[in-house]
Design an enzyme around this catalytic site. Structure first.
Site, short mmCIF file in Angstrom:
data_model
loop_
_atom_site.label_atom_id
_atom_site.label_comp_id
_atom_site.label_asym_id
_atom_site.label_seq_id
_atom_site.Cartn_x
_atom_site.Cartn_y
_atom_site.Cartn_z
N ASP A 221 7.98 10.20 -11.15
CA ASP A 221 7.42 9.79 -12.43
C ASP A 221 8.21 8.68 -13.11
OD1 ASP A 221 5.65 11.79 -12.15
OD2 ASP A 221 6.49 13.11 -13.68
N GLY B 239 9.36 13.03 -16.61
CA GLY B 239 7.98 12.94 -17.09
C GLY B 239 7.63 11.64 -17.79
N HIS C 263 9.76 13.76 -23.42
CA HIS C 263 10.37 14.53 -22.33
C HIS C 263 11.79 14.07 -22.00
CE1 HIS C 263 6.55 16.37 -21.61
NE2 HIS C 263 5.97 15.27 -21.18
N TYR D 127 -2.99 7.94 -20.38
CA TYR D 127 -3.01 7.24 -19.09
C TYR D 127 -4.36 6.60 -18.80
CZ TYR D 127 1.22 9.67 -19.51
OH TYR D 127 2.41 10.11 -20.04
ZN LIG Z 1 1.77 13.92 -21.95
#
Ligand SMILES: [Zn+2]
Length: 374
Positions: A97, A147, A139, A303
Site C-alpha cells: 500500500d 494503509g 493510519h 479511491y
Molecule cells: Zn479509508
C-alpha cells in the site's frame, strides 16, 4: 461571501503542497482534481488561504515519528538504490500500500505541516473553520507507513492543539476504515476523544476498531468505535451518526472538533463496501457546523477520484454557505466527469448487510459508554 460574518473559513493550500500531494503513489493525480474542481466553482477566490510554505524539519517530525523511521526516509531521499532493499522497506511498512518513493521525506514534512498550519489558524483565532483536503492520513504510525499513509498529519494537528492548552479535542473519523493511527496515539489520554464509524469485518484493514475498544487508563471511554457492515446507506448512517453526536456533544463538551472526511465510503469507490452518497457527509458536516465550535475538516481515503473531488467540493460549498450548479463547470479536467458531467453521486445496487436490530444493540452500548465519560 460567508452567510455568517463571524465565521471565517480558511483553505489550506500552497503550490508545493499540491505538487507533493498529487504525487502520492496511492492517490496519484487526485489532489489536483480536487483543487481544480473547487477552483472551477470559485469557492476559494475570496477565502483566507492558510499557507504552507515549508515542510516540517526533522526536529519537528520527531514529535511523532521515531528517529529510525525518519533516518530511513532521509536515506532513501539521498540514495534511491536503497529503495530496492525489500527487507528494510518492510520494516518501515514501505511496501504494498505504501511503496517507497524518492521525495518521501519532503512529502511527509509538507503533509504534516499542512494540518499543523490548519490547527494554528484556529488557535490564533484567524479562522473558526479550516478545510485541509491535503490532510486526513489517519493510519500513519510512529515508526511505520501503513494503509496509504506515510505520516499522520492528524496526530500532528492534535499535538498542536494540546501544546496550546486545548484539553478537550473531539476527533471524528468518517472514513470507511478505522482511524487506528489517531486512536492509538491518544488511547491513554482523556484530552482527546476519538469517534470512528467504519467497516469492521474479519480480515478488513486495519482489523481494529472493535466496539469494545473504548480507550485505556485515563483514556477509558475516550475511544468510541461504531462497527458497520457492507452496503450501509445514507439513512442508516445518518441515524447512527446523529444518535451518537446528540449524546456525545453535551456530555463531552469539546473545545474543538476535527473531522476526517475520507470518501471511500461513497458508493462506487474501489473499496466496494459502503453505499453512501454525498448526502451522508453533507449531513454530518452540517450537524457539526450547527454546534458552532472551531472545526477542522480533513480529507483522507477516496479511491474513486472524481467522486472524491465532487464530495469535497460539495463540503467546501456547504461550509461557505454556497449552493452549486450541479453541472460540472468547464475546467482543465472537465472530461473526467463524463458521461453525465454532474455533481451527484448515486447509490448502487450493493446489498445492505446492516440489520437495524444489530446496529441498534451496538448503539445502545455506545450511548451507555458515553454516559460513563467522567
Ligand atoms: Zn479509508
Amino acid at each position: 461571501m460567508n452567510q455568517n460574518h463571524s465565521i471565517k473559513v480558511g483553505y489550506v493550500y500552497s503550490r508545493e503542497l499540491l505538487s507533493v500531494s498529487n504525487q502520492l503513489p496511492p492517490v496519484k493525480g487526485r489532489a489536483i482534481l480536487v483543487h481544480q474542481l473547487i477552483g472551477a466553482y470559485h469557492l476559494f477566490d475570496n477565502c483566507y488561504r492558510v499557507q504552507v510554505d515549508q515542510p516540517l524539519d526533522e526536529n519537528q517530525l520527531r514529535k511523532f515519528h521515531s528517529i529510525e523511521f525518519l533516518n530511513y526516509l532521509r536515506q532513501i531521499s539521498i540514495d534511491s538504490d536503497k529503495m530496492d532493499d525489500d527487507d528494510e522497506n518492510d520494516q518501515f511498512g514501505l511496501n504494498y500500500d505504501c511503496p517507497p518513493f524518492s521525495d518521501m521525506f519532503k512529502t511527509i514534512g509538507y503533509l504534516a505541516a499542512s494540518s499543523i498550519a490548519a490547527a494554528n489558524a484556529i488557535i490564533s483565532g484567524q479562522c473558526s473553520i479550516v478545510l485541509n483536503w491535503f490532510g486526513g492520513w489517519h493510519h500513519g504510525h510512529r515508526d511505520e507507513a501503513s494503509g496509504f499513509c506515510y505520516t499522520n498529519d492528524i496526530v500532528f494537528a492534535i499535538l498542536t492543539f494540546l501544546e496550546n492548552g486545548f484539553d478537550k479535542i473531539l476527533y471524528i473519523d468518517l472514513d470507511l476504515h478505522h482511524g487506528n493511527g489517531v486512536e492509538q496515539a491518544f488511547v491513554h489520554t482523556n484530552k482527546v476523544l476519538c469517534l470512528s464509524l467504519h467497516k469492521y469485518e474479519f480480515g478488513f484493514f486495519p482489523d481494529t476498531g472493535h466496539i469494545n475498544d473504548i480507550g485505556l487508563f485515563r483514556g477509558k471511554y475516550h475511544s468510541i468505535n461504531m462497527p458497520l457492515r457492507n452496503g450501509i446507506n445514507d439513512d442508516q448512517y445518518i441515524e447512527i451518526f446523529d444518535k451518537i453526536i446528540n449524546r456525545l456533544i453535551p456530555k463531552y463538551q469539546p473545545q474543538v472538533i476535527i473531522c476526517q472526511c475520507g470518501a471511500d465510503g461513497l458508493s462506487g469507490d474501489r473499496m466496494k463496501s459502503f453505499n453512501l452518497t454525498s448526502r451522508t457527509y453533507l449531513h454530518c458536516i452540517e450537524k457539526l457546523l450547527e454546534i458552532r465550535l472551531p472545526l477542522l475538516i480533513l480529507g483522507g481515503g477516496g479511491y474513486h477520484h472524481t467522486n472524491t473531488a465532487k464530495l469535497w467540493t460539495l463540503i467546501t460549498a456547504k461550509v461557505f454557505g454556497q449552493k452549486l450548479n450541479p453541472n460540472i463547470p468547464d475546467h482543465e479536467f472537465f472530461l473526467y466527469y463524463g458521461p453525465d458531467y454532474d455533481l451527484s453521486i448515486t447509490e448502487s445496487m450493493l446489498p445492505n448487510e446492516n440489520d437495524p436490530q444489530e446496529y441498534n444493540e451496538k448503539l445502545k452500548i455506545i450511548l451507555a459508554n458515553i454516559e460513563k465519560i467522567p
